[in-house]
Design a protein around this motif. Structure first.
Motif, PDB file in Angstrom:
ATOM      1  N   THR A  11      -1.947   1.498  14.540  1.00 21.24           N
ATOM      2  CA  THR A  11      -2.735   0.012  14.231  1.00 21.24           C
ATOM      3  C   THR A  11      -1.540  -0.863  15.544  1.00 21.24           C
ATOM      4  N   ALA A  12      -2.263  -1.570  16.001  1.00 20.83           N
ATOM      5  CA  ALA A  12      -1.232  -2.191  16.734  1.00 20.83           C
ATOM      6  C   ALA A  12      -0.197  -3.340  16.247  1.00 20.83           C
ATOM      7  N   LYS A  13      -0.625  -3.298  14.680  1.00 21.30           N
ATOM      8  CA  LYS A  13       1.065  -3.879  14.710  1.00 21.30           C
ATOM      9  C   LYS A  13       0.867  -4.108  12.768  1.00 21.30           C
ATOM     10  N   MET A  14       2.126  -4.029  12.033  1.00 19.95           N
ATOM     11  CA  MET A  14       1.601  -3.592  10.580  1.00 19.95           C
ATOM     12  C   MET A  14       2.534  -5.130  10.333  1.00 19.95           C
ATOM     13  N   ALA A  15       2.188  -5.439   8.757  1.00 22.82           N
ATOM     14  CA  ALA A  15       3.219  -6.765   8.290  1.00 22.82           C
ATOM     15  C   ALA A  15       2.584  -6.493   6.740  1.00 22.82           C
ATOM     16  N   TRP A  16       4.429  -7.083   6.013  1.00 23.67           N
ATOM     17  CA  TRP A  16       3.779  -7.117   4.803  1.00 23.67           C
ATOM     18  C   TRP A  16       3.533  -8.831   4.648  1.00 23.67           C
ATOM     19  N   PHE A  17       2.910  -8.789   3.109  1.00 19.64           N
ATOM     20  CA  PHE A  17       2.683 -10.581   2.922  1.00 19.64           C
ATOM     21  C   PHE A  17       2.606 -10.066   1.386  1.00 19.64           C
TER      22      PHE A  17
END
Length: 122
Positions: free
Chosen positions: A28-34
């Motif tokens: 995907t275009a971006k990944m993150a941790w929340f």
């Protein structure tokens, strides 16, 4: 549909370290941790753009202690968490999204992992 599988949560004493991993089934275009603590809103703590320079973002609360990284070949992101504090205790979620235009709100992300618990005891 992109599936995200997290691993690496657990319990640790304050000052210790943990490493979270998230494996994606597609790029995907971006990944993150929340993360989300009981009674609190879900907050973005680290984000990385996939491809190109891999620009990163860190919340002030974790800057200098946490590091997000990405392995293009494996389609995984890791979150190295050092100098953990009791206030880092929360459920941690991996997220992925198709657009780079919006990155900090949970609504910016199309896909979510099931979450992994991190507990830091003082």
């Amino acid at each position: 549909q992109v599936q995200l599988i997290e691993s690496g949560g657990g319990s640790v004493q304050a000052g210790g370290s943990l490493r979270l991993s998230c494996a994606a089934s597609a790029t995907t275009a971006k990944m993150a941790w929340f993360r989300q603590a009981p009674g609190q809103e879900r907050e973005a703590i680290a984000r990385i753009f996939i491809g190109g320079p891999g620009s990163t973002f860190y919340a002030d609360s974790v800057k200098g202690r946490f590091t997000i990284s990405h392995d293009n070949a494996e389609k995984t992101i890791d979150l190295q968490m050092n100098s953990l504090k009791s206030e880092d205790t929360a459920m941690y979620y991996c997220a992925a999204g198709h657009s780079r235009l919006c990155t900090l709100s949970p609504t910016c992300y199309n896909y979510w992992g099931q979450g992994t618990q991190v507990t830091v005891s003082s």
